[in-house]
Design a protein around this motif. Structure first.
Motif, PDB file in Angstrom:
ATOM      1  N   VAL A 204       0.819  -1.215   0.000  1.00  0.00           N
ATOM      2  CA  VAL A 204       0.000   0.000   0.000  1.00  0.00           C
ATOM      3  C   VAL A 204       0.851   1.263   0.000  1.00  0.00           C
ATOM      4  O   VAL A 204       2.015   1.260   0.413  1.00  0.00           O
ATOM      5  CB  VAL A 204      -0.957   0.031   1.216  1.00  0.00           C
ATOM      6  CG1 VAL A 204      -1.942  -1.116   1.152  1.00  0.00           C
ATOM      7  CG2 VAL A 204      -0.176   0.000   2.530  1.00  0.00           C
ATOM      8  N   ASN A 205       0.228   2.347  -0.456  1.00  0.00           N
ATOM      9  CA  ASN A 205       0.839   3.677  -0.410  1.00  0.00           C
ATOM     10  C   ASN A 205       0.314   4.391   0.839  1.00  0.00           C
ATOM     11  O   ASN A 205      -0.847   4.808   0.874  1.00  0.00           O
ATOM     12  CB  ASN A 205       0.468   4.468  -1.663  1.00  0.00           C
ATOM     13  CG  ASN A 205       1.038   5.876  -1.658  1.00  0.00           C
ATOM     14  OD1 ASN A 205       1.849   6.222  -0.805  1.00  0.00           O
ATOM     15  ND2 ASN A 205       0.614   6.690  -2.607  1.00  0.00           N
ATOM     16  N   GLY A 224     -12.165   5.828  -1.092  1.00  0.00           N
ATOM     17  CA  GLY A 224     -13.185   4.844  -0.741  1.00  0.00           C
ATOM     18  C   GLY A 224     -12.797   3.400  -0.994  1.00  0.00           C
ATOM     19  O   GLY A 224     -13.483   2.485  -0.533  1.00  0.00           O
ATOM     20  N   LEU A 225     -11.715   3.162  -1.729  1.00  0.00           N
ATOM     21  CA  LEU A 225     -11.248   1.795  -1.949  1.00  0.00           C
ATOM     22  C   LEU A 225     -10.760   1.188  -0.634  1.00  0.00           C
ATOM     23  O   LEU A 225     -10.379   1.912   0.294  1.00  0.00           O
ATOM     24  CB  LEU A 225     -10.112   1.772  -2.971  1.00  0.00           C
ATOM     25  CG  LEU A 225     -10.467   2.059  -4.434  1.00  0.00           C
ATOM     26  CD1 LEU A 225      -9.206   2.076  -5.282  1.00  0.00           C
ATOM     27  CD2 LEU A 225     -11.450   1.021  -4.968  1.00  0.00           C
ATOM     28  N   THR A 226     -10.758  -0.133  -0.571  1.00  0.00           N
ATOM     29  CA  THR A 226     -10.262  -0.828   0.614  1.00  0.00           C
ATOM     30  C   THR A 226      -9.387  -2.000   0.189  1.00  0.00           C
ATOM     31  O   THR A 226      -9.471  -2.477  -0.946  1.00  0.00           O
ATOM     32  CB  THR A 226     -11.416  -1.373   1.485  1.00  0.00           C
ATOM     33  OG1 THR A 226     -12.154  -2.346   0.732  1.00  0.00           O
ATOM     34  CG2 THR A 226     -12.336  -0.252   1.933  1.00  0.00           C
ATOM     35  N   CYS A 227      -8.554  -2.450   1.119  1.00  0.00           N
ATOM     36  CA  CYS A 227      -7.799  -3.684   0.913  1.00  0.00           C
ATOM     37  C   CYS A 227      -7.521  -4.290   2.283  1.00  0.00           C
ATOM     38  O   CYS A 227      -7.515  -3.577   3.290  1.00  0.00           O
ATOM     39  CB  CYS A 227      -6.508  -3.433   0.128  1.00  0.00           C
ATOM     40  SG  CYS A 227      -5.138  -2.785   1.099  1.00  0.00           S
ATOM     41  N   PRO A 228      -7.290  -5.586   2.358  1.00  0.00           N
ATOM     42  CA  PRO A 228      -7.052  -6.225   3.657  1.00  0.00           C
ATOM     43  C   PRO A 228      -5.690  -5.867   4.240  1.00  0.00           C
ATOM     44  O   PRO A 228      -4.754  -5.545   3.512  1.00  0.00           O
ATOM     45  CB  PRO A 228      -7.139  -7.718   3.330  1.00  0.00           C
ATOM     46  CG  PRO A 228      -6.834  -7.822   1.886  1.00  0.00           C
ATOM     47  CD  PRO A 228      -7.353  -6.575   1.258  1.00  0.00           C
ATOM     48  N   VAL A 229      -5.611  -5.909   5.561  1.00  0.00           N
ATOM     49  CA  VAL A 229      -4.342  -5.741   6.264  1.00  0.00           C
ATOM     50  C   VAL A 229      -4.250  -6.867   7.293  1.00  0.00           C
ATOM     51  O   VAL A 229      -5.218  -7.157   7.994  1.00  0.00           O
ATOM     52  CB  VAL A 229      -4.241  -4.356   6.951  1.00  0.00           C
ATOM     53  CG1 VAL A 229      -5.412  -4.097   7.875  1.00  0.00           C
ATOM     54  CG2 VAL A 229      -2.924  -4.226   7.707  1.00  0.00           C
TER      55      VAL A 229
END
Length: 243
Positions: A204-205, A224-229
């Motif tokens: 991620v940035n 509004g985008l998401t990604c898992p952590v």
């Protein structure tokens, strides 16, 4: 450049707006947005996304409260570490108090001393130079097939593994475009240390992260985008975006 003026006197509002517009012509600022607020509540509701291009010009005394500008400056700095804060006021006795508030103000201009136009012009020239320098520096260079291209760092949300090709990854931008790169995540992580490996499938940035949802273990970006952590990387990423 985005200008946010906090001033409760209508005549002073018009005067400052006219002054900023005149200065912008003198120093050739082509992209200028001016927003005027009469109260700290209005400004609080109108706070923009963090950016080096945000410039807050604050009067200290608003609606009879002598330190209202100082108080809102604390909130601005907590919300936006990149913003520039300039105080313009008759209360120059508070100049040293600003250091106590730790808001890292760029300037403190007294209305009844010197030339406000010249002082403000110097500040806006300095800010514009900083913005232009950062635009030159903060880019990401990448290879896509036979081309070598550049993209502003601020336009990147994250990179994810390419399920169809283990030797490449997919870059997702702030305008939701997907671009295939000729690197896998491990290679990209070694090439550019500005990105953070938050998950085995995502890089991620940090500049584009709005918040981390610890309950659902996801990163939420400003667009509004998401990604898992992964849980083991949450704390390190949180500390990184707080800087």
């Amino acid at each position: 450049m985005n200008i946010f003026i906090l001033e409760d006197d209508c005549n002073q509002q018009r005067h400052l707006k006219s002054m900023v517009q005149r200065i912008s012509q003198e120093i050739s600022l082509t992209d200028l947005n001016i927003n005027i607020f009469s109260s700290t509540d209005q400004l609080r509701l109108g706070l923009p996304l963090p950016s080096k291009e945000n410039v807050f010009i604050l009067d200290l005394e608003i609606n009879g409260i002598k330190t209202a500008g100082l108080e809102i400056s604390k909130l601005i700095r907590q919300h936006d570490e990149l913003a520039n804060i300039i105080f313009i006021t008759v209360h120059d006795e508070f100049v040293y108090t600003t250091y106590k508030y730790r808001v890292s103000a760029l300037d403190f201009i007294a209305k009844d001393r010197g030339n406000i136009h010249d002082e403000l012009k110097k500040d806006l020239i300095h800010i514009n130079n900083e913005i232009q320098s950062s635009l030159v520096e903060e880019t990401f260079t990448y290879k896509s097939y036979s081309e070598t291209l550049q993209i502003p760092l601020k336009n990147i949300c994250y990179f994810e593994v390419n399920p169809d090709n283990t030797h490449s990854c997919i870059m997702v931008t702030t305008d939701n475009k997907e671009i295939q790169l000729n690197y896998n995540l491990r290679e990209l992580q070694k090439i550019d240390h500005r990105f953070f490996r938050c998950h085995r499938s995502y890089l991620v940035n940090p500049l584009q992260i709005k918040q981390i949802d610890f309950l659902h273990h996801v990163v939420i970006f400003y667009n509004g985008l998401t990604c898992p952590v992964s849980r083991r990387h949450e704390k390190a990423l949180f500390n990184l975006i707080k800087r």
